[in-house]
Design a protein around this motif. Structure first.
Motif, mmCIF file in Angstrom:
data_model
loop_
_atom_site.group_PDB
_atom_site.id
_atom_site.type_symbol
_atom_site.label_atom_id
_atom_site.label_comp_id
_atom_site.label_asym_id
_atom_site.label_seq_id
_atom_site.Cartn_x
_atom_site.Cartn_y
_atom_site.Cartn_z
ATOM 1 N N PRO A 36 46.839 43.406 28.272
ATOM 2 C CA PRO A 36 47.172 41.980 28.246
ATOM 3 C C PRO A 36 47.464 41.462 29.646
ATOM 4 O O PRO A 36 47.653 42.243 30.580
ATOM 5 C CB PRO A 36 48.416 41.917 27.366
ATOM 6 C CG PRO A 36 49.003 43.283 27.423
ATOM 7 C CD PRO A 36 47.865 44.232 27.635
ATOM 8 N N SER A 39 49.837 42.957 32.819
ATOM 9 C CA SER A 39 50.132 44.379 32.660
ATOM 10 C C SER A 39 49.896 45.174 33.942
ATOM 11 O O SER A 39 50.121 46.372 33.980
ATOM 12 C CB SER A 39 49.297 44.956 31.512
ATOM 13 O OG SER A 39 47.931 44.650 31.686
ATOM 14 N N GLY A 40 49.436 44.521 34.990
ATOM 15 C CA GLY A 40 49.298 45.204 36.267
ATOM 16 C C GLY A 40 47.881 45.658 36.590
ATOM 17 O O GLY A 40 47.674 46.411 37.546
ATOM 18 N N LYS A 41 46.917 45.193 35.835
ATOM 19 C CA LYS A 41 45.535 45.624 36.044
ATOM 20 C C LYS A 41 45.016 45.222 37.422
ATOM 21 O O LYS A 41 44.464 46.032 38.156
ATOM 22 C CB LYS A 41 44.629 45.010 34.967
ATOM 23 C CG LYS A 41 45.092 45.249 33.557
ATOM 24 C CD LYS A 41 44.160 44.627 32.528
ATOM 25 C CE LYS A 41 44.036 43.124 32.609
ATOM 26 N NZ LYS A 41 45.226 42.367 32.207
ATOM 27 N N THR A 42 45.210 43.942 37.754
ATOM 28 C CA THR A 42 44.725 43.456 39.040
ATOM 29 C C THR A 42 45.411 44.186 40.184
ATOM 30 O O THR A 42 44.773 44.559 41.173
ATOM 31 C CB THR A 42 44.966 41.935 39.158
ATOM 32 O OG1 THR A 42 44.244 41.284 38.120
ATOM 33 C CG2 THR A 42 44.505 41.408 40.489
ATOM 34 N N THR A 43 46.710 44.406 40.033
ATOM 35 C CA THR A 43 47.456 45.091 41.084
ATOM 36 C C THR A 43 46.893 46.493 41.318
ATOM 37 O O THR A 43 46.709 46.913 42.468
ATOM 38 C CB THR A 43 48.949 45.157 40.705
ATOM 39 O OG1 THR A 43 49.395 43.833 40.405
ATOM 40 C CG2 THR A 43 49.765 45.741 41.834
ATOM 41 N N GLU A 52 46.427 45.773 48.316
ATOM 42 C CA GLU A 52 47.866 45.930 48.092
ATOM 43 C C GLU A 52 48.187 47.376 48.407
ATOM 44 O O GLU A 52 47.304 48.233 48.397
ATOM 45 C CB GLU A 52 48.235 45.658 46.623
ATOM 46 C CG GLU A 52 48.085 44.228 46.171
ATOM 47 C CD GLU A 52 49.218 43.330 46.643
ATOM 48 O OE1 GLU A 52 50.148 43.831 47.336
ATOM 49 O OE2 GLU A 52 49.171 42.132 46.344
HETATM 50 N N1 LIG Z 1 51.863 39.087 45.018
HETATM 51 C C1 LIG Z 1 52.712 39.150 43.974
HETATM 52 N N2 LIG Z 1 54.013 38.814 44.140
HETATM 53 C C2 LIG Z 1 54.873 38.893 43.096
HETATM 54 N N3 LIG Z 1 54.538 39.261 41.868
HETATM 55 C C3 LIG Z 1 53.271 39.599 41.642
HETATM 56 C C4 LIG Z 1 52.287 39.552 42.675
HETATM 57 N N4 LIG Z 1 51.110 39.958 42.158
HETATM 58 C C5 LIG Z 1 51.340 40.213 40.858
HETATM 59 N N5 LIG Z 1 52.630 40.014 40.544
HETATM 60 C C6 LIG Z 1 53.235 40.231 39.223
HETATM 61 O O1 LIG Z 1 52.850 41.493 38.794
HETATM 62 C C7 LIG Z 1 52.590 41.496 37.402
HETATM 63 C C8 LIG Z 1 51.230 42.080 37.147
HETATM 64 O O2 LIG Z 1 50.268 41.249 37.717
HETATM 65 P P1 LIG Z 1 48.735 41.579 37.673
HETATM 66 O O3 LIG Z 1 48.476 42.881 38.337
HETATM 67 O O4 LIG Z 1 48.023 40.396 38.232
HETATM 68 O O5 LIG Z 1 48.457 41.697 36.118
HETATM 69 P P2 LIG Z 1 47.120 41.516 35.302
HETATM 70 O O6 LIG Z 1 45.981 41.539 36.247
HETATM 71 O O7 LIG Z 1 47.108 42.677 34.359
HETATM 72 O O8 LIG Z 1 47.239 40.224 34.569
HETATM 73 C C9 LIG Z 1 52.754 40.068 36.931
HETATM 74 O O9 LIG Z 1 53.998 39.967 36.304
HETATM 75 C C10 LIG Z 1 52.719 39.262 38.198
HETATM 76 O O10 LIG Z 1 53.562 38.155 38.079
#
Ligand SMILES: Nc1ncnc2c1ncn2[C@@H]1O[C@H](COP(=O)(O)OP(=O)(O)O)[C@@H](O)[C@H]1O
Ligand SMILES: [Mg+2]
Lengths: 369, 284
Positions: A36, A39-43, A52
């Motif tokens: 969902p 969940s941290g996929k993009t990160t 990152e």
């Molecule tokens: N640069 C950032 N600064 C602060 N919080 C972040 C940043 N990038 C992502 N987040 C937080 O990390 C969590 C996971 O984000 P993300 O990896 O984008 O999830 P997904 O891609 O699965 O939707 C989210 O709660 C988002 O708010």
């Protein structure tokens, strides 16, 4: 290239975005990160790309420590969620970018770059768009250009963040098939992110289900569908009906539930939770049963019933409208629920005493009547 | 027997009321404050006749004043183009203590009366001012030279560059730079090929407005320039002097030339922006 990730953690301020990720990806594999939003996929994808940096953990690619390597030196093909095409460059220049910015001694000659771009334009079936600017392209065309730009540098690993997220359904299906073709033609190790199960299962060799910064399950479509490893995966995979049951000598029992279809399993006695899908429940009229039909709506093919139990709350059932018994399923009718298929997880606090430390999960596949 | 013939015609209702009133007010204001004075100036100039007009503006003193004004404004603009871009970059891209304060300080040249700016610059750079005591012995006189004029111009017009570039830089999708990074671009390539083209239209617009503003600057300059005819006398001051001598025609002719420069600059600015954002045009 093969990727090996272990113990990866990342926090942004107060939030733990990744909480210990262990994942291996084979050379040439096509893996989906499914989960969902948030969940941290993009990160995770950005950490692999070098956009990152994790707080702890290891990232090895073909044995080399990529956390020592700048993003520029990883040769990653990254396709961004909203494409991130360079707006002031034509399609041709976008595709050529990765080659044109190489240091002078590694940079191919102009003619070589042009030939390479032409080849890509044909391969991606966008030759007629070569001189357009990104604003003059449709979503699907932009997606192709974005992928082409990433492929131009002959990447070690191809990473795609929700590649079809912003497109409508028909184009999605087209592009999905096309991407599969591209993957097979290039043979590159590919990870793509999606929150769409159908997309993940149709496209990927293996699916990694993520929830709240953790990997919940890794497997093939059928296994994840039929044998969810955690309540999270069960819910995410559509088992939205949650019913409390009691385990007794390996059999589950519940109020107004017919669980005979679920086979006996090696779980300790005690309270447990049954996860099942609305379409895996059969409502049977039974004057003595505690469930009552609250609403009954039809979408033509199926009836959707909302049932209420005085203590357990509500449950939804999908049943074929033209089935013989359907006529008896009227509002206020008392019914019993036969569960054709489901997954049982022992209740958390009892699980420790009743079973091994590993949260046990057993599922059953039963022929439906 | 239809009643339809008596139905009033259907009129689309505007979502926002008051269109006529607000447009009318705006146009009236524009006419009173901008168009009428400009028209009056042009009429005044037309009254002079082409021969006289040419004689006034080609007199050695006027030509020198135009040259000084244009040169100083060019120096100021080159400085602001670089410094303003840097400043906008720093304000958008880095986080550091005092950033908000610095951001607010950027508006001081807008808010400060230009005479105050001129006085303080003069005090700082005069032979016994803080900077002057260092610069003067080193053989770099600033006060009463074209450098002083350029500095005063730069001071009052730098916010134009910063404030036009800043929002564009802020709105830039970070994914563009990240994409460039994954494609192997080094910092300089990212800046020159991705970031700079994106802010180029805004930057050009900021620079041209800064240049136009410099051409017309008066208050900040008169204190630091020394106002020696042929050396440090700017065009706006010459027009003022003519006016004080009750030579309305002379003042109007010089003012018209300044107006001409400003209009040309506006045109150039728009053409540059149009050119720089050409890839946005054809869509939709
Ligand atoms: N640069 C950032 N600064 C602060 N919080 C972040 C940043 N990038 C992502 N987040 C937080 O990390 C969590 C996971 O984000 P993300 O990896 O984008 O999830 P997904 O891609 O699965 O939707 C989210 O709660 C988002 O708010
Ligand atoms: Mg995401």
């Amino acid at each position: 290239m093969s990727i090996s990730i272990s113990g990866l953690t990342k926090r942004f301020g107060q939030t733990d975005v990744l909480r210990g990720i262990d994942l291996g990806v084979e050379k040439g594999e096509l893996v989906a990160l499914l989960g969902p939003s948030g969940s941290g996929k993009t990160t995770l994808l950005k950490i692999i790309a070098g956009l990152e940096w994790p707080d702890a953990g290891q990232l090895l690619v073909d044995g080399a420590d990529w956390l020592q390597l700048a993003a520029q030196d990883r040769r990653i093909g990254f396709v961004f969620q909203h494409y991130a095409l360079f707006p002031h460059m034509s399609v041709r220049d976008n595709l050529a970018f990765g080659l044109a910015v190489r240091p002078r001694n590694e940079r191919p000659g102009k003619a070589v770059i042009t030939a390479k771009v032409d080849e890509l334009l044909h391969f991606l079936q966008i030759a007629h768009l070569a001189d357009r600017y990104p604003t003059q392209l449709s979503g699907g065309q932009r997606q192709r250009v974005a992928l082409g730009r990433a492929l131009a540098i002959e990447p070690n690993v191809l990473l795609l963040d929700e590649p079809f997220g912003a497109l409508d359904a028909a184009i999605r299906r087209d592009l999905r098939r096309w991407l599969r073709g591209v993957h097979e033609a290039t043979g590159s190790t590919t990870i793509f992110v999606t929150h769409d199960q159908e997309e993940a299962f149709e496209l990927a060799d293996r699916v990694v289900v993520m929830g709240e910064g953790k990997i919940e399950q890794i497997g093939h479509a059928d296994a994840i569908h039929d044998h969810p490893a955690t309540p999270f995966v069960a819910r995410f995979m559509g088992a939205t009906v949650e019913l409390p049951v009691t385990l007794l000598a390996g059999r589950a029992e519940g109020a107004g539930l017919d669980l005979a279809a679920l086979p006996r399993r090696a779980l300790g006695d005690g309270p447990a939770r049954l996860f099942t899908r609305p379409e895996d429940i059969v409502a049977l009229p039974d004057p003595k049963a505690p469930w009552r039909i609250v609403t009954r709506t039809s979408n033509g093919a199926n009836l959707r019933l909302v049932l209420r139990h005085p203590d357990l709350g509500e449950a939804e059932v999908d049943t074929p409208r033209r089935a013989t018994a359907a006529d008896a399923l009227v509002v206020d009718a008392p019914v019993r629920l036969r569960i054709a298929f489901g997954t049982i997880f022992p209740d958390g606090r009892k699980a420790a005493t009743a079973t091994t430390a590993q949260p046990a999960s057993i599922s059953i596949q039963e022929a439906r009547q | 027997m239809s009643t339809a013939t008596f139905d009033p015609p259907i009129r689309a209702k505007r979502v926002l009321p008051g269109f006529t009133l607000s447009l009318g007010t705006t146009l009236l204001y524009l006419t009173l404050i901008v168009l009428i004075p400009v028209a009056a100036l042009i009429l005044k100039g037309a009254e002079i006749g082409p021969d006289r007009f040419w004689r006034i503006i080609s007199s050695p003193r006027a030509v020198a004043a135009f040259q000084i004004t244009l040169t100083a404004a060019a120096i100021a603009t080159v400085f602001n183009a670089v410094y303003g871009l840097l400043m906008a970059w720093v304000l958008v891209r880095y986080d550091f203590p005092g950033k908000r304060l610095l951001d607010a300080l950027m508006d001081v040249p807008f808010a400060l009366p230009t005479a105050v700016a001129g006085l303080s610059l003069t005090a700082l750079f005069s032979a016994n001012g803080w900077f002057g005591t260092v610069l003067h012995p080193a053989g770099i006189p600033v006060v009463y030279t074209i450098w002083g004029i350029a500095m005063a111009m730069a001071f009052t017009s730098v916010p134009f560059v910063v404030r036009t570039v800043q929002p564009v830089l802020e709105d830039m999708d970070p994914a563009l730079e990240q994409a460039a990074v994954t494609l192997g671009a080094r910092p300089w390539a990212i800046f020159s090929r991705v970031v700079f083209p994106a802010i180029l239209p805004a930057w050009l617009a900021g620079c041209t407005t800064a240049f136009a503003r410099s051409l017309g600057e008066f208050g900040a300059i008169v204190f630091i320039a020394g106002n020696l005819p042929f050396k440090t006398e700017i065009a706006a001051l010459l027009a003022y002097i003519r006016l004080e001598e009750f030579d309305y025609n002379g003042a109007a002719a010089i003012a018209l030339v300044l107006l001409g420069f400003a209009l040309i600059l506006l045109l150039v600015s728009n053409l540059l922006q149009f050119w720089a954002s050409r890839y946005h045009e054809v869509s939709r």
